[in-house]
Design an enzyme around this catalytic site. Structure first.
Site, mmCIF file in Angstrom:
data_model
loop_
_atom_site.group_PDB
_atom_site.id
_atom_site.type_symbol
_atom_site.label_atom_id
_atom_site.label_comp_id
_atom_site.label_asym_id
_atom_site.label_seq_id
_atom_site.Cartn_x
_atom_site.Cartn_y
_atom_site.Cartn_z
ATOM 1 N N TYR A 164 8.039 -10.058 12.999
ATOM 2 C CA TYR A 164 8.849 -10.218 14.211
ATOM 3 C C TYR A 164 8.561 -11.573 14.875
ATOM 4 O O TYR A 164 9.486 -12.302 15.242
ATOM 5 C CB TYR A 164 8.543 -9.061 15.165
ATOM 6 C CG TYR A 164 9.389 -9.024 16.410
ATOM 7 C CD1 TYR A 164 10.717 -8.607 16.366
ATOM 8 C CD2 TYR A 164 8.865 -9.386 17.650
ATOM 9 C CE1 TYR A 164 11.493 -8.555 17.513
ATOM 10 C CE2 TYR A 164 9.623 -9.346 18.801
ATOM 11 C CZ TYR A 164 10.939 -8.926 18.732
ATOM 12 O OH TYR A 164 11.715 -8.879 19.877
ATOM 13 N N LYS A 168 11.120 -14.746 15.338
ATOM 14 C CA LYS A 168 11.450 -15.278 16.667
ATOM 15 C C LYS A 168 11.008 -16.741 16.810
ATOM 16 O O LYS A 168 11.653 -17.525 17.505
ATOM 17 C CB LYS A 168 10.831 -14.400 17.754
ATOM 18 C CG LYS A 168 11.404 -12.981 17.799
ATOM 19 C CD LYS A 168 12.902 -12.980 18.056
ATOM 20 C CE LYS A 168 13.462 -11.582 18.242
ATOM 21 N NZ LYS A 168 14.920 -11.590 18.490
ATOM 22 N N ILE A 197 10.502 -5.687 27.869
ATOM 23 C CA ILE A 197 11.682 -5.212 28.608
ATOM 24 C C ILE A 197 11.956 -3.773 28.168
ATOM 25 O O ILE A 197 11.989 -3.491 26.957
ATOM 26 C CB ILE A 197 12.920 -6.093 28.291
ATOM 27 C CG1 ILE A 197 12.607 -7.607 28.456
ATOM 28 C CG2 ILE A 197 14.128 -5.676 29.127
ATOM 29 C CD1 ILE A 197 12.245 -8.069 29.842
HETATM 30 N N1 LIG Z 1 13.146 -5.407 24.696
HETATM 31 C C1 LIG Z 1 12.237 -6.355 24.658
HETATM 32 O O1 LIG Z 1 11.147 -6.223 25.204
HETATM 33 C C2 LIG Z 1 12.519 -7.644 23.957
HETATM 34 C C3 LIG Z 1 11.576 -8.662 24.088
HETATM 35 C C4 LIG Z 1 11.813 -9.867 23.474
HETATM 36 C C5 LIG Z 1 12.960 -10.064 22.726
HETATM 37 N N2 LIG Z 1 13.853 -9.041 22.612
HETATM 38 C C6 LIG Z 1 15.028 -9.299 21.796
HETATM 39 O O2 LIG Z 1 16.193 -9.009 22.531
HETATM 40 C C7 LIG Z 1 17.226 -8.584 21.642
HETATM 41 C C8 LIG Z 1 17.798 -7.260 22.116
HETATM 42 O O3 LIG Z 1 16.772 -6.293 22.080
HETATM 43 P P1 LIG Z 1 16.845 -4.922 22.890
HETATM 44 O O4 LIG Z 1 15.483 -4.689 23.414
HETATM 45 O O5 LIG Z 1 18.006 -4.930 23.810
HETATM 46 O O6 LIG Z 1 17.074 -3.901 21.680
HETATM 47 P P2 LIG Z 1 18.034 -2.637 21.498
HETATM 48 O O7 LIG Z 1 17.513 -1.911 20.317
HETATM 49 O O8 LIG Z 1 18.191 -1.897 22.782
HETATM 50 O O9 LIG Z 1 19.441 -3.330 21.146
HETATM 51 C C9 LIG Z 1 19.607 -4.047 19.965
HETATM 52 C C10 LIG Z 1 21.045 -3.874 19.478
HETATM 53 O O10 LIG Z 1 21.186 -4.635 18.282
HETATM 54 C C11 LIG Z 1 21.951 -3.860 17.360
HETATM 55 N N3 LIG Z 1 21.659 -4.265 15.997
HETATM 56 C C12 LIG Z 1 20.497 -4.133 15.314
HETATM 57 N N4 LIG Z 1 20.618 -4.613 14.069
HETATM 58 C C13 LIG Z 1 21.902 -5.075 13.960
HETATM 59 C C14 LIG Z 1 22.650 -5.693 12.919
HETATM 60 N N5 LIG Z 1 22.105 -5.911 11.717
HETATM 61 N N6 LIG Z 1 23.934 -6.039 13.177
HETATM 62 C C15 LIG Z 1 24.493 -5.794 14.386
HETATM 63 N N7 LIG Z 1 23.843 -5.203 15.389
HETATM 64 C C16 LIG Z 1 22.565 -4.849 15.192
HETATM 65 C C17 LIG Z 1 21.530 -2.416 17.636
HETATM 66 O O11 LIG Z 1 22.484 -1.489 17.144
HETATM 67 C C18 LIG Z 1 21.405 -2.418 19.152
HETATM 68 O O12 LIG Z 1 22.624 -2.073 19.753
HETATM 69 C C19 LIG Z 1 16.569 -8.508 20.249
HETATM 70 O O13 LIG Z 1 16.831 -9.713 19.555
HETATM 71 C C20 LIG Z 1 15.102 -8.416 20.562
HETATM 72 O O14 LIG Z 1 14.284 -8.893 19.526
HETATM 73 C C21 LIG Z 1 13.657 -7.845 23.199
#
Ligand SMILES: NC(=O)c1ccc[n+]([C@@H]2O[C@H](COP(=O)([O-])OP(=O)(O)OC[C@H]3O[C@@H](n4cnc5c(N)ncnc54)[C@H](O)[C@@H]3O)[C@@H](O)[C@H]2O)c1
Length: 265
Positions: A164, A168, A197
Site C-alpha cells: 500500500y 501511494k 479517515i
Molecule cells: N480512509 C483512509 O484513511 C485513507 C487514508 C489515506 C488514503 N486513502 C485513500 O483514499 C481513497 C478512498 O478510500 P476510502 O477510504 O474512501 O475507501 P472506500 O473503501 O470507502 O472507497 C473506495 C471505493 O473504491 C472502489 N474501488 C475499489 N477498487 C476499485 C476498482 N478496481 N475500480 C473501481 N472502483 C474501485 C470501491 O468500490 C469503493 O467504492 C483510496 O485511494 C485510499 O487508498 C484513504
C-alpha cells in the site's frame, strides 16, 4: 474587501463536469456530494454498482445531474470507456478526483506476490490509467483539475504497508510528473494525502491495535471524516486553486507534522 458577488462565486462549479472514481463509498462519495453541491455535474465511476447508483440517485434528488458508470480502474480499456461515456453524456470533463482504491495491512516479510500486484494494479496502475485517459481529453480542451488520492503511508514508512505504501509513494511521484508535464495545457494535478479517515477501507484495514497506536500520533487526537477530505478536494477542483499544482496535501490531523509528543506542550 470581498464584495457579495465575489463571495457567491467562490467555489462555484456551475457548468463543470467532475468524474469521481471510487464515488460509491467513503472519501469519493463525500467528494461527489460536496462537488455536486458546488454546482458540478457528477460522473461516479466505481466497481460497486449498487453503491454507485445510490450516490448518483442521492445527487439527482438534490437537483444536480449525475450518472453512474460501472468501471474497474485497473483496466486501461475501462478507463478509456469511462472518458468516452462521460463525454457522450455531458460533452466535457473538467475535473477528476481519483478516489478508487483498496488497502490491506500486510507485513513486508509476509506480503505475497498476489497481494503486492493486486494493490499495485488498483492503487498505482489504476491512477495512471484513469489520469492518462482523462488528461488526454483535458489537454485538448486546455483546462482541467486532477486530484489523486495518495496517503500518509506514501510519505512515511509504517508497519504493514509494504504494498500500500509503495503504491501511494508511486502515486505521489506520478502526481508531480503529471503536474509538470500538464501545466502548459492548463491542467493542474495535486494529491491528497489523508491520514486515518473513518471509511469502509479503514474499517477493514485498521486492527484495534493499529487504531490505538495511530491515535497517539495524531495531534488532533481523532480519526478524520470523509467530509473533511472532501472539503480540500473541493478547493483543488475549483477555479480558485489555479496556481496550485504538483502539491501533496496532508489531511491528517497533524500526523505528518508530529514527532515526539509528550503530555505537555
Ligand atoms: N480512509 C483512509 O484513511 C485513507 C487514508 C489515506 C488514503 N486513502 C485513500 O483514499 C481513497 C478512498 O478510500 P476510502 O477510504 O474512501 O475507501 P472506500 O473503501 O470507502 O472507497 C473506495 C471505493 O473504491 C472502489 N474501488 C475499489 N477498487 C476499485 C476498482 N478496481 N475500480 C473501481 N472502483 C474501485 C470501491 O468500490 C469503493 O467504492 C483510496 O485511494 C485510499 O487508498 C484513504
Amino acid at each position: 474587501m470581498v464584495n457579495e458577488k465575489q463571495q457567491s462565486s467562490a467555489f462555484d462549479l456551475t457548468g463543470r463536469v467532475t468524474i469521481v472514481t471510487g464515488g460509491a463509498s467513503g472519501i469519493g462519495r463525500a467528494v461527489a456530494q460536496k462537488v455536486s453541491a458546488m454546482g458540478s455535474t457528477i460522473v461516479i465511476a466505481d466497481l460497486n454498482d449498487k453503491g454507485g447508483k445510490q450516490v448518483a440517485d442521492e445527487i439527482k434528488k438534490n437537483g444536480s445531474k449525475a450518472i453512474f458508470l460501472e468501471i474497474d480502474v485497473s483496466d486501461p480499456a475501462q478507463a478509456e470507456k469511462m472518458v468516452s461515456k462521460a463525454v457522450t453524456a455531458f460533452g466535457r470533463i473538467d475535473a477528476l478526483v481519483h478516489s478508487a482504491g483498496i488497502g490491506v495491512e500486510s507485513a513486508f516479510l509476509d506480503t505475497s506476490p498476489k497481494v503486492w500486484s493486486s494493490i499495485i494494479n488498483v492503487d498505482l496502475s489504476g491512477t495512471f490509467y484513469c489520469c492518462q485517459a482523462v488528461a488526454r481529453h483535458m489537454c485538448a480542451n486546455h483546462y482541467g483539475r486532477i486530484v489523486t488520492l495518495a496517503s500518509t503511508a506514501g510519505i512515511r514508512g509504517g508497519t504493514g504497508r509494504a504494498a500500500y505504501g509503495a503504491a501511494k509513494g508511486g502515486v505521489i511521484t506520478l502526481t508531480k510528473v503529471m503536474a509538470v508535464e500538464l501545466a502548459s495545457f492548463g491542467v493542474t494535478v495535486n494529491a491528497l494525502a489523508p491520514g486515518a479517515i473513518e471509511t469502509e477501507l479503514v474499517a477493514k484495514m485498521h486492527s484495534d491495535e493499529t487504531r490505538t497506536v495511530y491515535r497517539r500520533g495524531i495531534p488532533i487526537d481523532r480519526y478524520g471524516t470523509p467530509e473533511e477530505v472532501a472539503n480540500v478536494a473541493a478547493f483543488l477542483v475549483s477555479e480558485e486553486s489555479r496556481y496550485v499544482t504538483g502539491q501533496i496535501i496532508g489531511v491528517d490531523g497533524g500526523f505528518l507534522a508530529a514527532g515526539i509528543m509528550t503530555g505537555g506542550t
